[in-house]
Design a protein around this motif. Structure first.
Motif, PDB file in Angstrom:
ATOM      1  N   LYS A  10       0.846  -1.190   0.000  1.00 25.85           N
ATOM      2  CA  LYS A  10       0.000   0.000   0.000  1.00 25.85           C
ATOM      3  C   LYS A  10       0.888   1.249   0.000  1.00 25.85           C
ATOM      4  CE  LYS A  10      -0.506   0.042   5.048  1.00 25.85           C
ATOM      5  NZ  LYS A  10      -1.465   0.012   6.173  1.00 25.85           N
ATOM      6  N   ARG A  11       0.303   2.343  -0.377  1.00 27.82           N
ATOM      7  CA  ARG A  11       1.025   3.611  -0.363  1.00 27.82           C
ATOM      8  C   ARG A  11       1.050   4.186   1.053  1.00 27.82           C
ATOM      9  NH1 ARG A  11       1.874   5.522  -5.521  1.00 27.82           N
ATOM     10  NH2 ARG A  11       0.745   4.376  -7.151  1.00 27.82           N
ATOM     11  N   SER A  12       2.089   4.895   1.365  1.00 27.25           N
ATOM     12  CA  SER A  12       2.180   5.551   2.678  1.00 27.25           C
ATOM     13  C   SER A  12       3.131   6.735   2.561  1.00 27.25           C
ATOM     14  CB  SER A  12       2.700   4.574   3.736  1.00 27.25           C
ATOM     15  OG  SER A  12       4.055   4.253   3.501  1.00 27.25           O
ATOM     16  N   SER A  13       3.086   7.612   3.533  1.00 31.51           N
ATOM     17  CA  SER A  13       3.953   8.797   3.499  1.00 31.51           C
ATOM     18  C   SER A  13       5.425   8.395   3.566  1.00 31.51           C
ATOM     19  CB  SER A  13       3.612   9.740   4.663  1.00 31.51           C
ATOM     20  OG  SER A  13       3.749   9.070   5.911  1.00 31.51           O
ATOM     21  N   LYS A  14       5.722   7.342   4.315  1.00 39.80           N
ATOM     22  CA  LYS A  14       7.117   6.889   4.418  1.00 39.80           C
ATOM     23  C   LYS A  14       7.623   6.380   3.067  1.00 39.80           C
ATOM     24  CE  LYS A  14       7.964   7.546   8.810  1.00 39.80           C
ATOM     25  NZ  LYS A  14       9.037   8.480   9.257  1.00 39.80           N
ATOM     26  N   LYS A  15       6.794   5.647   2.373  1.00 47.28           N
ATOM     27  CA  LYS A  15       7.211   5.128   1.066  1.00 47.28           C
ATOM     28  C   LYS A  15       7.349   6.263   0.053  1.00 47.28           C
ATOM     29  CE  LYS A  15       5.262   0.543   1.797  1.00 47.28           C
ATOM     30  NZ  LYS A  15       4.626   0.811   3.096  1.00 47.28           N
ATOM     31  N   GLU A  16       6.476   7.250   0.148  1.00 45.59           N
ATOM     32  CA  GLU A  16       6.591   8.415  -0.732  1.00 45.59           C
ATOM     33  C   GLU A  16       7.894   9.159  -0.459  1.00 45.59           C
ATOM     34  OE1 GLU A  16       4.790   9.055  -3.207  1.00 45.59           O
ATOM     35  OE2 GLU A  16       2.834   8.094  -2.883  1.00 45.59           O
ATOM     36  N   GLU A  17       8.291   9.242   0.805  1.00 48.22           N
ATOM     37  CA  GLU A  17       9.564   9.878   1.155  1.00 48.22           C
ATOM     38  C   GLU A  17      10.732   9.100   0.549  1.00 48.22           C
ATOM     39  OE1 GLU A  17      10.035  10.416   5.338  1.00 48.22           O
ATOM     40  OE2 GLU A  17       8.125  11.456   5.579  1.00 48.22           O
ATOM     41  N   PHE A  18      10.623   7.775   0.592  1.00 47.55           N
ATOM     42  CA  PHE A  18      11.653   6.907   0.019  1.00 47.55           C
ATOM     43  C   PHE A  18      11.792   7.168  -1.476  1.00 47.55           C
ATOM     44  CE2 PHE A  18      12.674   2.318  -1.316  1.00 47.55           C
ATOM     45  CZ  PHE A  18      14.033   2.519  -1.196  1.00 47.55           C
ATOM     46  N   LYS A  29      19.238  10.396 -14.033  1.00 47.84           N
ATOM     47  CA  LYS A  29      19.855   9.135 -14.438  1.00 47.84           C
ATOM     48  C   LYS A  29      18.883   7.964 -14.332  1.00 47.84           C
ATOM     49  CE  LYS A  29      24.463  10.636 -13.023  1.00 47.84           C
ATOM     50  NZ  LYS A  29      25.607  10.362 -12.102  1.00 47.84           N
ATOM     51  N   ALA A  30      17.829   8.114 -13.538  1.00 48.84           N
ATOM     52  CA  ALA A  30      16.886   7.010 -13.364  1.00 48.84           C
ATOM     53  C   ALA A  30      15.512   7.551 -13.000  1.00 48.84           C
ATOM     54  CB  ALA A  30      17.378   6.045 -12.282  1.00 48.84           C
ATOM     55  N   GLU A  31      14.492   6.899 -13.532  1.00 50.61           N
ATOM     56  CA  GLU A  31      13.105   7.178 -13.159  1.00 50.61           C
ATOM     57  C   GLU A  31      12.727   6.205 -12.036  1.00 50.61           C
ATOM     58  OE1 GLU A  31       8.551   6.838 -14.995  1.00 50.61           O
ATOM     59  OE2 GLU A  31      10.292   6.064 -16.106  1.00 50.61           O
ATOM     60  N   VAL A  32      12.145   6.716 -10.960  1.00 53.69           N
ATOM     61  CA  VAL A  32      11.750   5.874  -9.825  1.00 53.69           C
ATOM     62  C   VAL A  32      10.243   5.989  -9.641  1.00 53.69           C
ATOM     63  CG1 VAL A  32      12.122   5.310  -7.401  1.00 53.69           C
ATOM     64  CG2 VAL A  32      13.988   6.313  -8.748  1.00 53.69           C
ATOM     65  N   VAL A  33       9.566   4.846  -9.631  1.00 53.76           N
ATOM     66  CA  VAL A  33       8.104   4.810  -9.567  1.00 53.76           C
ATOM     67  C   VAL A  33       7.677   3.952  -8.389  1.00 53.76           C
ATOM     68  CG1 VAL A  33       5.996   4.082 -10.768  1.00 53.76           C
ATOM     69  CG2 VAL A  33       7.896   5.095 -12.060  1.00 53.76           C
ATOM     70  N   LEU A  34       6.672   4.427  -7.665  1.00 57.52           N
ATOM     71  CA  LEU A  34       6.070   3.642  -6.587  1.00 57.52           C
ATOM     72  C   LEU A  34       4.799   2.975  -7.107  1.00 57.52           C
ATOM     73  CD1 LEU A  34       5.853   2.751  -3.607  1.00 57.52           C
ATOM     74  CD2 LEU A  34       4.557   4.860  -3.176  1.00 57.52           C
TER      75      LEU A  34
END
Length: 303
Positions: A10-18, A29-34
């Motif tokens: 699930k999504r969370s504020s901590k994961k968004e911070e990551f 240099k890289a695209e990062v997607v949650l």
């Protein structure tokens, strides 16, 4: 530019911070997607597997990291099986070790990537089903078989005949956990067989009870019907060889393989590979017990 997918339950504020940190770290240099597991869609056919998340092909990414899999261990195992067959790097590979003891979904993935002819299927959890059901209909047409991935003995198997039938599927299993479905092409077969595979040999072959496809819930036409036990010579070589290969791919030494031949095309399809298959203990009817005993004797070199 490299592409990285971080998968979570699930999504969370901590994961968004990551994600924000990684985006800044890699800059351009890289695209990062949650992403979340519930948005994954699997289209599974032998030799042709398509995995998407938010309508984006998983092969578009160079790396997939399973950040958290709580409640989605089966999906993580199934995705691991697929990624292992591609160029996409993924962490952690520990999920593959548990994939053999998975459910209908993980078994289907393992069989498909190893070239076993399975019934064409889609898997998507509730989050992606709303966006995917029309695509499933376009691919298979009606009717469509819906199986809860942990079902046994036809307990939660349904036949969908309209789009509205998707909404009739139970969302909770009898144990109270969320229901998750495997959607399959309806196969019009002339006969369905249960083949007892012992190691790399055929033990027993018998016909399966005819299915009742008249209602929403699929059942058996006659619960009192006795199976017809067949001589291995009466069943085609391709059916027998496919059953043995399917059991061996899943590393099951005593397996009950449900397999059929499509009436119109003659193609062979594996429905399921069962561990601890049901056994008829009436030795006047079946030789299953004696075949298993002989298999044990062979394995233990008892003469």
């Amino acid at each position: 530019m490299k592409k990285i997918l971080i998968l979570a339950s699930k999504r969370s504020s901590k994961k968004e911070e990551f994600i924000t940190y990684l985006q800044k770290y890699f800059d351009k240099k890289a695209e990062v997607v949650l992403g979340v597991f519930s948005d994954l869609t699997f289209q599974i056919e032998t030799g042709n597997i398509i995995v998407e998340i938010d309508n984006r092909n998983i092969n578009d990414f160079d790396l997939v990291y399973f950040r958290n899999t709580s409640g989605f261990q089966s999906m993580a195992a199934g995705l691991s099986i697929y990624l292992e067959s591609t160029r996409v790097k993924f962490f952690d590979k520990s999920f593959i070790n548990g994939s053999f003891v998975g459910d209908k979904f993980t078994s289907s993935m393992r069989l498909a990537v190893n070239g076993i002819p399975i019934v064409p299927s889609f898997v998507c959890w509730e989050g992606a089903l709303t966006k995917t059901k029309k695509r499933i209909v376009e691919k298979f047409g009606f009717p469509i078989v819906a199986k809860e991935v942990r079902t046994q003995r036809m307990q939660r198997v349904y036949l969908l005949k309209t789009l509205k039938d998707f909404d009739k599927l139970p969302v909770i299993t009898g144990s109270g956990s969320p229901a998750r479905y495997l959607f399959q092409k309806f196969i019009n077969f002339d006969k369905e067989f249960r083949i007892l595979v012992l190691g790399k040999k055929i033990g027993i072959i018998h016909t399966k009870t005819l299915r009742d496809n008249t209602g929403f819930k699929v059942g058996y036409s006659d619960m009192d019907e006795y199976p017809e036990f067949l001589s291995p010579e009466d069943v085609s070589t391709i059916i027998k060889e496919t059953a043995i290969k399917a059991a061996n791919v899943l590393h099951i030494q005593i397996a009950g393989v449900d397999i059929c031949r499509e009436k119109e095309t003659g193609k062979v399809f594996v429905f399921e590979v069962n561990r601890g298959p049901g056994i008829d203990y009436d030795t006047n009817v079946s030789q299953e017990l004696s075949k298993i005993a002989k298999f044990f004797s062979f394995e233990l070199n008892i003469k």
